[in-house]
Motif scaffolding. Structure first.
Motif, PDB file in Angstrom:
ATOM      1  N   GLU A 154      -1.165  49.940 -21.067  1.00  0.00           N
ATOM      2  CA  GLU A 154       0.007  50.814 -20.976  1.00  0.00           C
ATOM      3  C   GLU A 154       1.088  50.301 -21.915  1.00  0.00           C
ATOM      4  N   TYR A 155       2.066  51.169 -22.200  1.00  0.00           N
ATOM      5  CA  TYR A 155       3.218  50.758 -23.015  1.00  0.00           C
ATOM      6  C   TYR A 155       4.279  50.140 -22.124  1.00  0.00           C
ATOM      7  N   ASP A 156       4.800  49.014 -22.557  1.00  0.00           N
ATOM      8  CA  ASP A 156       5.903  48.332 -21.876  1.00  0.00           C
ATOM      9  C   ASP A 156       7.022  48.192 -22.903  1.00  0.00           C
ATOM     10  N   TRP A 157       7.980  49.088 -22.853  1.00  0.00           N
ATOM     11  CA  TRP A 157       8.999  49.166 -23.903  1.00  0.00           C
ATOM     12  C   TRP A 157      10.034  48.054 -23.812  1.00  0.00           C
ATOM     13  N   SER A 158       9.851  47.145 -22.843  1.00  0.00           N
ATOM     14  CA  SER A 158      10.724  45.966 -22.796  1.00  0.00           C
ATOM     15  C   SER A 158      10.187  44.844 -23.682  1.00  0.00           C
ATOM     16  N   LYS A 159       8.999  45.043 -24.280  1.00  0.00           N
ATOM     17  CA  LYS A 159       8.380  44.028 -25.134  1.00  0.00           C
ATOM     18  C   LYS A 159       8.216  44.565 -26.552  1.00  0.00           C
ATOM     19  N   TRP A 160       7.901  43.647 -27.454  1.00  0.00           N
ATOM     20  CA  TRP A 160       7.515  44.046 -28.810  1.00  0.00           C
ATOM     21  C   TRP A 160       6.356  43.165 -29.269  1.00  0.00           C
ATOM     22  N   PRO A 161       5.255  43.765 -29.644  1.00  0.00           N
ATOM     23  CA  PRO A 161       4.912  45.185 -29.560  1.00  0.00           C
ATOM     24  C   PRO A 161       4.939  45.665 -28.103  1.00  0.00           C
ATOM     25  N   PRO A 162       5.235  46.936 -27.911  1.00  0.00           N
ATOM     26  CA  PRO A 162       5.469  47.444 -26.541  1.00  0.00           C
ATOM     27  C   PRO A 162       4.181  47.732 -25.774  1.00  0.00           C
TER      28      PRO A 162
ATOM     29  N   LEU B 174      -4.663  50.615 -27.389  1.00  0.00           N
ATOM     30  CA  LEU B 174      -3.684  51.696 -27.353  1.00  0.00           C
ATOM     31  C   LEU B 174      -3.371  52.139 -28.775  1.00  0.00           C
ATOM     32  N   PRO B 175      -3.189  53.426 -29.012  1.00  0.00           N
ATOM     33  CA  PRO B 175      -2.758  53.856 -30.349  1.00  0.00           C
ATOM     34  C   PRO B 175      -1.357  53.324 -30.643  1.00  0.00           C
ATOM     35  N   LYS B 176      -1.131  52.902 -31.861  1.00  0.00           N
ATOM     36  CA  LYS B 176       0.143  52.271 -32.236  1.00  0.00           C
ATOM     37  C   LYS B 176       1.175  53.349 -32.582  1.00  0.00           C
ATOM     38  N   ILE B 177       1.650  54.033 -31.534  1.00  0.00           N
ATOM     39  CA  ILE B 177       2.598  55.128 -31.756  1.00  0.00           C
ATOM     40  C   ILE B 177       3.986  54.623 -32.126  1.00  0.00           C
ATOM     41  N   TYR B 178       4.233  53.324 -31.988  1.00  0.00           N
ATOM     42  CA  TYR B 178       5.545  52.758 -32.317  1.00  0.00           C
ATOM     43  C   TYR B 178       5.679  52.438 -33.805  1.00  0.00           C
ATOM     44  N   ILE B 179       4.611  52.681 -34.584  1.00  0.00           N
ATOM     45  CA  ILE B 179       4.642  52.482 -36.032  1.00  0.00           C
ATOM     46  C   ILE B 179       4.681  53.861 -36.695  1.00  0.00           C
ATOM     47  N   PRO B 180       5.573  54.063 -37.691  1.00  0.00           N
ATOM     48  CA  PRO B 180       5.695  55.394 -38.324  1.00  0.00           C
ATOM     49  C   PRO B 180       4.365  55.946 -38.817  1.00  0.00           C
TER      50      PRO B 180
END
Length: 365
Positions: free
Chosen positions: A333-341, A191-197
């Protein structure tokens, strides 16, 4: 790709070790063969790399296999040439092996391997002549249902991709033998790391898996008439998320000697017994590597000299027939309850997947 065959070889070595470490119960000499040398390697008429693994069974009850390091390995032929293997370690640092590059076996020449261990022990393989290659005509991958019984006794059907090899018996087929092994390479996209600036580039991994069946596929070409069709099931792989993107099946057809054929036939019988009282009792299968200083304690495993031909075919989910189309593949998929999501750690770093590499095979289309 330099290391593309290493995961396959590692699996093959584990198979050899497990097979060779099976023995009749001996309550007085537990793991008496734990120091026995195990040799596994193939030298072919291709340019390489050619690899050899040296291991010791260690505690076979715990399946703990120790790598033998700092050995001097030399390949010689009856034309007076000598080649030295280099000690290597896998990219993940998990296992050691010895490698020979840019040397191509020639049909008709006889090859011998010599192994000198740090403790002074010397092992030597029995001379084997490089045979003339029997070409593989084609391969085919078909979707089929594999029927088995689960732990509760219920009948279970699972979708599998079966790979078949097609060849033609040569004009001179008497005294010629072939064996096959198969592997797959499939793509896995992170997955692309969209959670990193400022996200790093998205990685694409190539995952290699051995798919040959437990029983070693073999054929004695002497039973075929010249020109007869040879058709063999050489492996199967469960249809799963490996088929989400492109997946390539590779089949390697090795033309071998009679001694090699008989060795693999014994291994196949040992690891695939019929489960009756008439089975041959489990025992160690010695190969073709002799202990020069202690002839009564030869190495386990085998050093094979064979001519190899390769065929490949690509497929993916949905191309094996509508009845084998999987709708619920475990996509990233992204799971925003985790980190990394991410829902699976591999979706964030595909190098966590065993036998993965960022290097695309040089034959990939």
């Amino acid at each position: 790709m330099q290391y593309k065959l290493i995961p396959v070889l590692y699996t093959l070595v584990a198979l050899l070790l497990l097979a060779n470490c099976v023995r009749e119960a001996d309550f007085f000499q537990k793991n008496a063969d734990k120091s026995t040398l195990v040799v596994s390697g193939v030298f072919t008429d291709g340019p390489g790399p050619h690899t050899i693994r040296l291991t010791r069974p260690g505690d076979s009850n715990k399946q703990s296999f120790e790598a033998v390091r700092n050995a001097v390995i030399t390949l010689s032929d009856d034309a007076g040439n000598q080649y030295n293997y280099q000690e290597m370690v896998s990219a993940d640092g998990e296992y050691w092996f010895y490698q020979l590059d840019n040397v191509q076996g020639m049909a008709g020449l006889t090859y011998t391997l010599e192994i000198k261990l740090p403790g002074g022990e010397v092992y030597r393989s029995k001379p084997e002549k490089m045979p003339v290659r029997v070409p593989i005509d084609s391969i085919q991958v078909r979707g089929e249902w594999f029927v088995s019984t689960n732990a509760n006794g219920a009948i279970v059907q699972e979708p599998f991709a079966y790979v078949y090899a097609y060849s033609t018996a040569p004009a001179q087929s008497s005294g010629r033998y072939v064996r096959w092994n198969a592997e797959t390479v499939h793509i896995f996209n992170e997955l692309p790391k969209i959670y990193i600036p400022i996200p790093p580039p998205q990685k694409q991994c190539f995952i290699t898996n051995r798919v040959s069946d437990q029983q070693v596929p073999l054929a004695d070409l002497g039973i075929y008439q010249p020109g007869a069709a040879i058709y063999k099931n050489v492996g199967k792989k469960k249809i799963d998320n490996a088929f989400e993107h492109r997946i390539c099946f590779s089949v390697y057809q090795h033309t071998t000697s009679r001694a090699t054929y008989e060795y693999w036939e014994k291994i196949s019988q040992l690891i695939s017994p019929t489960g009756t009282i008439f089975d041959v009792p489990p025992s160690r299968v010695f190969g073709n590597v002799e202990n020069i200083g202690d002839p009564g304690n030869p190495a386990l495993g085998y050093f094979e000299v064979s001519a190899v031909d390769t065929a490949r075919v690509y497929t993916r989910n949905g191309l094996l027939g509508s009845e084998f189309l999987l709708q619920d593949l475990p996509n990233c998929e992204y799971d925003w309850s985790k980190w990394p999501p991410v829902n699976y750690p591999e979706c964030d770093n595909c190098l966590l997947i065993p036998a993965s590499s960022l290097q695309k095979p040089d034959w990939w289309e």
